[in-house]
Design an enzyme around this catalytic site. Structure first.
Site, PDB file in Angstrom:
ATOM      1  N   THR A   1       0.847  -1.196   0.000  1.00 29.24           N
ATOM      2  CA  THR A   1       0.000   0.000   0.000  1.00 29.24           C
ATOM      3  C   THR A   1       0.887   1.252   0.000  1.00 29.24           C
ATOM      4  O   THR A   1       0.775   2.117  -0.876  1.00 29.24           O
ATOM      5  CB  THR A   1      -0.913  -0.015   1.245  1.00 29.24           C
ATOM      6  OG1 THR A   1      -1.464  -1.326   1.380  1.00 29.24           O
ATOM      7  CG2 THR A   1      -2.029   1.002   1.121  1.00 29.24           C
ATOM      8  N   ALA A   2       1.795   1.336   0.981  1.00 26.89           N
ATOM      9  CA  ALA A   2       2.651   2.518   1.080  1.00 26.89           C
ATOM     10  C   ALA A   2       3.747   2.507   0.019  1.00 26.89           C
ATOM     11  O   ALA A   2       4.055   3.551  -0.579  1.00 26.89           O
ATOM     12  CB  ALA A   2       3.283   2.575   2.476  1.00 26.89           C
TER      13      ALA A   2
ATOM     14  N   GLU B   1       9.390  -6.162  -4.499  1.00 25.62           N
ATOM     15  CA  GLU B   1       8.213  -6.800  -3.902  1.00 25.62           C
ATOM     16  C   GLU B   1       8.398  -8.323  -3.892  1.00 25.62           C
ATOM     17  O   GLU B   1       8.723  -8.923  -4.920  1.00 25.62           O
ATOM     18  CB  GLU B   1       6.956  -6.399  -4.692  1.00 25.62           C
ATOM     19  CG  GLU B   1       5.717  -7.208  -4.396  1.00 25.62           C
ATOM     20  CD  GLU B   1       5.328  -7.269  -2.911  1.00 25.62           C
ATOM     21  OE1 GLU B   1       5.413  -6.236  -2.224  1.00 25.62           O
ATOM     22  OE2 GLU B   1       4.952  -8.369  -2.449  1.00 25.62           O
ATOM     23  N   ALA B   2       8.143  -8.921  -2.724  1.00 25.42           N
ATOM     24  CA  ALA B   2       8.320 -10.374  -2.585  1.00 25.42           C
ATOM     25  C   ALA B   2       7.297 -11.163  -3.404  1.00 25.42           C
ATOM     26  O   ALA B   2       7.590 -12.250  -3.908  1.00 25.42           O
ATOM     27  CB  ALA B   2       8.205 -10.762  -1.113  1.00 25.42           C
TER      28      ALA B   2
ATOM     29  N   ASN C   1      -7.675  -6.402   1.011  1.00 23.62           N
ATOM     30  CA  ASN C   1      -8.446  -5.918   2.163  1.00 23.62           C
ATOM     31  C   ASN C   1      -9.936  -5.840   1.814  1.00 23.62           C
ATOM     32  O   ASN C   1     -10.349  -6.155   0.700  1.00 23.62           O
ATOM     33  CB  ASN C   1      -7.882  -4.601   2.706  1.00 23.62           C
ATOM     34  CG  ASN C   1      -8.106  -3.422   1.777  1.00 23.62           C
ATOM     35  OD1 ASN C   1      -8.893  -3.478   0.839  1.00 23.62           O
ATOM     36  ND2 ASN C   1      -7.393  -2.343   2.023  1.00 23.62           N
ATOM     37  N   PHE C   2     -10.727  -5.401   2.808  1.00 20.68           N
ATOM     38  CA  PHE C   2     -12.184  -5.355   2.621  1.00 20.68           C
ATOM     39  C   PHE C   2     -12.671  -4.089   1.928  1.00 20.68           C
ATOM     40  O   PHE C   2     -13.872  -3.876   1.808  1.00 20.68           O
ATOM     41  CB  PHE C   2     -12.880  -5.499   3.976  1.00 20.68           C
ATOM     42  CG  PHE C   2     -13.131  -6.930   4.352  1.00 20.68           C
ATOM     43  CD1 PHE C   2     -12.495  -7.954   3.701  1.00 20.68           C
ATOM     44  CD2 PHE C   2     -14.019  -7.247   5.355  1.00 20.68           C
ATOM     45  CE1 PHE C   2     -12.718  -9.276   4.029  1.00 20.68           C
ATOM     46  CE2 PHE C   2     -14.258  -8.564   5.698  1.00 20.68           C
ATOM     47  CZ  PHE C   2     -13.609  -9.587   5.043  1.00 20.68           C
ATOM     48  N   MET C   3     -11.734  -3.210   1.579  1.00 20.20           N
ATOM     49  CA  MET C   3     -12.024  -2.024   0.754  1.00 20.20           C
ATOM     50  C   MET C   3     -12.825  -0.938   1.472  1.00 20.20           C
ATOM     51  O   MET C   3     -13.253   0.022   0.831  1.00 20.20           O
ATOM     52  CB  MET C   3     -12.754  -2.428  -0.549  1.00 20.20           C
ATOM     53  CG  MET C   3     -11.926  -3.323  -1.426  1.00 20.20           C
ATOM     54  SD  MET C   3     -12.867  -4.256  -2.647  1.00 20.20           S
ATOM     55  CE  MET C   3     -13.460  -5.627  -1.679  1.00 20.20           C
TER      56      MET C   3
ATOM     57  N   HIS D   1      -5.628  -4.585  11.438  1.00 20.12           N
ATOM     58  CA  HIS D   1      -5.081  -3.227  11.423  1.00 20.12           C
ATOM     59  C   HIS D   1      -3.772  -3.164  12.202  1.00 20.12           C
ATOM     60  O   HIS D   1      -3.560  -2.251  12.988  1.00 20.12           O
ATOM     61  CB  HIS D   1      -6.103  -2.239  12.001  1.00 20.12           C
ATOM     62  CG  HIS D   1      -7.343  -2.112  11.166  1.00 20.12           C
ATOM     63  ND1 HIS D   1      -8.496  -1.507  11.611  1.00 20.12           N
ATOM     64  CD2 HIS D   1      -7.608  -2.509   9.905  1.00 20.12           C
ATOM     65  CE1 HIS D   1      -9.410  -1.551  10.661  1.00 20.12           C
ATOM     66  NE2 HIS D   1      -8.898  -2.156   9.614  1.00 20.12           N
TER      67      HIS D   1
ATOM     68  N   ILE E   1      -7.815   1.466   8.650  1.00 18.70           N
ATOM     69  CA  ILE E   1      -6.622   2.334   8.609  1.00 18.70           C
ATOM     70  C   ILE E   1      -6.005   2.574   7.237  1.00 18.70           C
ATOM     71  O   ILE E   1      -5.009   3.274   7.132  1.00 18.70           O
ATOM     72  CB  ILE E   1      -5.528   1.823   9.575  1.00 18.70           C
ATOM     73  CG1 ILE E   1      -4.972   0.459   9.134  1.00 18.70           C
ATOM     74  CG2 ILE E   1      -6.049   1.775  11.014  1.00 18.70           C
ATOM     75  CD1 ILE E   1      -3.747   0.014   9.945  1.00 18.70           C
TER      76      ILE E   1
HETATM   77  C1  LIG Z   1      -7.907  -9.006   5.365  1.00 20.26           C
HETATM   78  C2  LIG Z   1      -7.708  -7.533   5.541  1.00 20.26           C
HETATM   79  C3  LIG Z   1      -8.808  -6.685   5.468  1.00 20.26           C
HETATM   80  C4  LIG Z   1      -8.631  -5.312   5.645  1.00 20.26           C
HETATM   81  N1  LIG Z   1      -9.691  -4.490   5.437  1.00 20.26           N
HETATM   82  C5  LIG Z   1      -9.504  -3.150   5.453  1.00 20.26           C
HETATM   83  C6  LIG Z   1     -10.570  -2.279   5.076  1.00 20.26           C
HETATM   84  O1  LIG Z   1     -11.659  -2.712   4.688  1.00 20.26           O
HETATM   85  N2  LIG Z   1     -10.343  -0.941   5.141  1.00 20.26           N
HETATM   86  C7  LIG Z   1      -9.147  -0.432   5.571  1.00 20.26           C
HETATM   87  O2  LIG Z   1      -9.037   0.794   5.655  1.00 20.26           O
HETATM   88  N3  LIG Z   1      -8.119  -1.235   5.893  1.00 20.26           N
HETATM   89  C8  LIG Z   1      -8.261  -2.582   5.818  1.00 20.26           C
HETATM   90  N4  LIG Z   1      -7.221  -3.410   6.091  1.00 20.26           N
HETATM   91  C9  LIG Z   1      -5.939  -2.803   6.525  1.00 20.26           C
HETATM   92  C10 LIG Z   1      -5.105  -2.198   5.405  1.00 20.26           C
HETATM   93  O3  LIG Z   1      -5.343  -2.829   4.185  1.00 20.26           O
HETATM   94  C11 LIG Z   1      -3.619  -2.292   5.804  1.00 20.26           C
HETATM   95  O4  LIG Z   1      -3.431  -1.689   7.053  1.00 20.26           O
HETATM   96  C12 LIG Z   1      -2.698  -1.597   4.811  1.00 20.26           C
HETATM   97  O5  LIG Z   1      -2.975  -2.027   3.508  1.00 20.26           O
HETATM   98  C13 LIG Z   1      -1.238  -1.868   5.185  1.00 20.26           C
HETATM   99  O6  LIG Z   1      -0.381  -1.178   4.302  1.00 20.26           O
HETATM  100  P1  LIG Z   1       1.199  -1.280   4.455  1.00 20.26           P
HETATM  101  O7  LIG Z   1       1.788  -0.485   3.360  1.00 20.26           O
HETATM  102  O8  LIG Z   1       1.571  -0.960   5.848  1.00 20.26           O
HETATM  103  O9  LIG Z   1       1.535  -2.838   4.257  1.00 20.26           O
HETATM  104  P2  LIG Z   1       1.189  -3.804   3.036  1.00 20.26           P
HETATM  105  O10 LIG Z   1       0.194  -3.174   2.137  1.00 20.26           O
HETATM  106  O11 LIG Z   1       0.841  -5.112   3.618  1.00 20.26           O
HETATM  107  O12 LIG Z   1       2.547  -3.895   2.211  1.00 20.26           O
HETATM  108  C14 LIG Z   1       3.680  -4.624   2.601  1.00 20.26           C
HETATM  109  C15 LIG Z   1       4.321  -5.199   1.343  1.00 20.26           C
HETATM  110  O13 LIG Z   1       5.644  -5.625   1.628  1.00 20.26           O
HETATM  111  C16 LIG Z   1       5.887  -6.865   0.987  1.00 20.26           C
HETATM  112  N5  LIG Z   1       6.956  -7.543   1.713  1.00 20.26           N
HETATM  113  C17 LIG Z   1       6.926  -8.008   2.983  1.00 20.26           C
HETATM  114  N6  LIG Z   1       8.115  -8.556   3.300  1.00 20.26           N
HETATM  115  C18 LIG Z   1       8.922  -8.422   2.218  1.00 20.26           C
HETATM  116  C19 LIG Z   1      10.269  -8.779   1.935  1.00 20.26           C
HETATM  117  N7  LIG Z   1      11.037  -9.387   2.847  1.00 20.26           N
HETATM  118  N8  LIG Z   1      10.775  -8.491   0.716  1.00 20.26           N
HETATM  119  C20 LIG Z   1      10.019  -7.865  -0.213  1.00 20.26           C
HETATM  120  N9  LIG Z   1       8.727  -7.499  -0.001  1.00 20.26           N
HETATM  121  C21 LIG Z   1       8.197  -7.773   1.205  1.00 20.26           C
HETATM  122  C22 LIG Z   1       4.521  -7.565   1.082  1.00 20.26           C
HETATM  123  O14 LIG Z   1       4.423  -8.630   0.187  1.00 20.26           O
HETATM  124  C23 LIG Z   1       3.575  -6.417   0.812  1.00 20.26           C
HETATM  125  O15 LIG Z   1       3.333  -6.263  -0.565  1.00 20.26           O
HETATM  126  C24 LIG Z   1      -7.342  -4.781   5.932  1.00 20.26           C
HETATM  127  C25 LIG Z   1      -6.240  -5.634   5.986  1.00 20.26           C
HETATM  128  C26 LIG Z   1      -6.408  -7.001   5.777  1.00 20.26           C
HETATM  129  C27 LIG Z   1      -5.192  -7.880   5.822  1.00 20.26           C
END
Ligand SMILES: Cc1cc2nc3c(=O)[nH]c(=O)nc-3n(C[C@H](O)[C@H](O)[C@H](O)COP(=O)(O)OP(=O)(O)OC[C@H]3O[C@@H](n4cnc5c(N)ncnc54)[C@H](O)[C@@H]3O)c2cc1C
Length: 610
Positions: A23-24, A44-45, A102-104, A542, A586
């Protein structure tokens, strides 16, 4: 020993190396390459699933959970306050990360829950500072007249879209009698929101929008919106999928360790890539701390257990983990009340898929969840100030983070709880195989589920490596309700649910009052409500706070510019930096933090500070 490999088009060095295309990470890759002078590598893994129907079709999301090519599928250690149940945590393992599974739901944070970030030692991070970015990441389409009517969106005078960012957000068309029942019930309790929750202050039931593109009725997530064909064509951006980052590499010859690049594993071949300017970790709240520890940044005992030489000692890495606890109570519906449980019949699924394929119509392209924010409530409704103070009396709030959470919960204008109306039954298992375990209708009757979420938990969990093998998942212990105040608060929130399902409410009239409940318990007294928590609480997914932005001597891992304490040229940008969990779902805050971080990184480069 790393060997030199030839990966198509991969150069030896880039200016910025972003670890994790989630996401970020996708936001950063886009924004940093707006500047033609910098060259960016995004690692990306997982794979690129941006054209995969299981990811794009909103109604098919359960199909990706637990599958290795989409989901890291974390399991917690047994949770002692939850009858030793194991809690599942899906995590996106593909370009787009968790925004791809995620659930969007698109819910904006409350002002006080972001102002708390300033209160715990980050004066430059308050709601006002984040506000422009909350409007920068998404464009929220105008709701239709019928949606406004059913969902009581009377305060919402939209005639133009809200925000102007890449993520496409919409309200959908499928709301019906159950949503109306939800809003009518909250109205009868004088808890219907009169303000727009997107602006940081709202109490009562309101209709959230969803990250579903209104034009295509497909999931709108970071990999499709921030990495468009045009962005991918930029010569200064290289995206490498199926690339596992093992660790950050440091030059330790100077006074402070300097991040110089990363070690990567592509199909078993280990190699190195250099970062001229910075390495940025965006691997998410469970894996950014893992990569830090694998790189020698963390608590010295944990590193010693795995024979990892200490580069920077900081025991706060992987601590401070936060998550929203969610209690799911399912109620059997009357015959005729719509329930998503009809999807147990494969013929129904096929018919809906046919509708979706034909013209994008029907439930497969929509979400019909509705929500509500309330202050602290119990079985009698909103709890008085005196009762709130009684709950806090004699407890220790000397820690600024605990004091900040207490101030939110004690504020009658802030949402202690989020309630969700979910259109199906929810199944809780002692050891769920994956997230789909909760969603597949195993009971023969049809249900609706009311979910109680504690927005500002006091408990803090952890995530730490269990091996020096980069591919071994770290151990996640959310320590739910470790702080007994969380159980006290959650149980009161569960008590309130009885007011929503009582026979004389609009909601109660849709339910079979002599039918089944999951669990078969009525939570009006506090002890039974606690038992419901023990049996039915899981995670809202979250996870945050595991590399917190806080002063270093108060448990911080990064400073206000998201730079890792004790290192040069190393930042963390993802949900792990949240010092206090925001109210609501979040993803909006993850996107906004990444947008703001991109500006900080650009500023620092222009000021010659890296
Ligand atoms: C099932 C589910 C439902 C959700 N529903 C909602 C919702 O409805 N609304 C809402 O607001 N939020 C929701 N969330 C929360 C929200 O989606 C997350 O908090 C947010 O997307 C996290 O973003 P991030 O960038 O921190 O991490 P992520 O988006 O998880 O990104 C991390 C990335 O790093 C990669 N990575 C990890 N380790 C390595 C490595 N060693 N080498 C290379 N790449 C690696 C992963 O593959 C992944 O692509 C939900 C989350 C889940 C799991």
């Amino acid at each position: 020993m790393a060997s030199a490999v030839s990966l198509a088009g991969l150069e030896k060095s880039y200016d910025y190396v972003i670890v994790g295309g989630g996401t970020a990470g996708c936001v950063l890759a886009n924004r940093l390459t707006e500047d033609k002078d910098v060259r960016v590598l995004l690692l990306e893994a997982g794979g690129d699933k941006t054209t995969d129907p299981l990811v794009l079709t909103p109604g098919l999301v359960p199909a990706v959970y637990g599958k290795d090519e989409y989901d890291w599928n974390f399991q917690s250690v047994p949770q002692s306050t939850l009858n030793n149940r194991i809690i599942n945590q899906a995590r996106g393992k593909m370009l787009g990360g968790s925004s791809a599974l995620n659930f969007m739901m698109l819910v904006y944070p409350s002002k006080a829950s972001i102002d708390a970030w300033a209160a715990v030692g980050n004066p430059s991070w308050n709601y006002e500072a984040l506000k422009p970015y909350l409007k920068k990441f998404a464009t929220v389409d105008v709701p239709s007249a019928s949606t406004k009517d059913i969902c009581a969106l009377t305060y919402n005078n939209d005639t133009v879209a809200y925000g102007d960012g890449p993520v496409q957000v919409s309200f959908g068309e499928g709301y019906g009698v159950t949503n109306k029942g939800w809003f009518d019930t909250f109205a009868s309790l004088d808890l219907l929101s009169k303000t727009d929750a997107r602006d940081g202050q709202a109490l009562g039931a309101f209709q959230n929008a969803n990250s579903i593109d209104p034009a295509t009725k497909t999931r709108s997530f970071s990999a499709v919106t921030y990495l468009t064909a045009e962005v991918r064509a930029r010569e200064n951006l290289k995206i490498l999928t199926n690339t596992h980052v093992n660790k950050v590499l440091f030059d330790t010859t100077g006074s402070e360790p300097v991040a110089t690049g990363v070690e990567i594993n592509v199909n078993g071949t280990v190699s190195q890539v250099s970062a001229n300017l910075e390495v940025i970790l965006s691997a998410g709240a469970l894996q950014s701390p893992q990569i830090l520890e694998l790189s020698g940044v963390g608590g010295k005992e944990i590193l010693a257990q795995h024979d990892i030489p200490v580069v920077i000692e900081n025991p706060a890495v992987g601590e401070g983990m936060q998550d929203h606890p969610i209690v799911c109570q399912s109620f059997e519906v009357n015959e005729g009340t719509p329930s998503g449980d009809v999807l147990r019949d494969p013929a129904v699924v096929q018919a809906l898929l046919d509708m979706y394929t034909a013209d994008r119509s029907g439930p497969m392209g929509q979400l019909t969840i509705s929500v509500a924010y309330t202050p602290l409530v119990n079985k009698t409704g909103v709890v008085s100030d005196e009762c709130v103070q009684e709950l806090f009396a004699g407890r220790d709030f000397s820690n600024p983070a605990r004091a900040a959470v207490r101030d939110i919960v004690a504020n009658p204008n802030e949402p202690t709880f989020q309630y969700i109306l979910f259109p199906t039954q929810v199944h809780i298992a002692d050891k769920p195989e994956n997230m789909a375990t909760h969603l597949i209708p195993v009971e023969p009757e049809n249900f609706l589920t009311i979910m109680t979420i504690l927005n500002s938990p006091f408990s803090r969990g952890s995530v730490h490596i269990q091996s020096s093998d980069p591919k071994a998942l770290p151990v996640w212990d959310p320590k739910f309700n470790d702080d007994e105040l969380d159980m006290e608060l959650l149980a009161r929130g569960v008590q309130f649910v009885e007011n929503l399902v009582a026979p004389d409410t609009a909601m109660g009239k849709l339910l079979n009052q002599t039918g089944r409940r999951l669990p078969q318990l009525k939570g009006d007294d506090l002890e039974t409500a606690k038992e419901i928590v023990r049996q039915r609480q899981i995670s809202v997914f979250h996870v945050s706070g595991s590399c917190a932005m806080r002063p270093r001597d108060e448990g911080g891992v990064v400073n206000e510019r998201l730079q890792v304490y004790g290192a040069k040229k190393l930042r963390v940008v993802d949900a792990s930096i949240f010092p206090v969990e925001p109210a609501g779902n979040i993803q909006a805050v993850v996107y906004s933090v990444a947008e703001r971080a991109a500006n900080l990184i650009k500023e620092d480069r222009k000021a010659g500070k890296v």
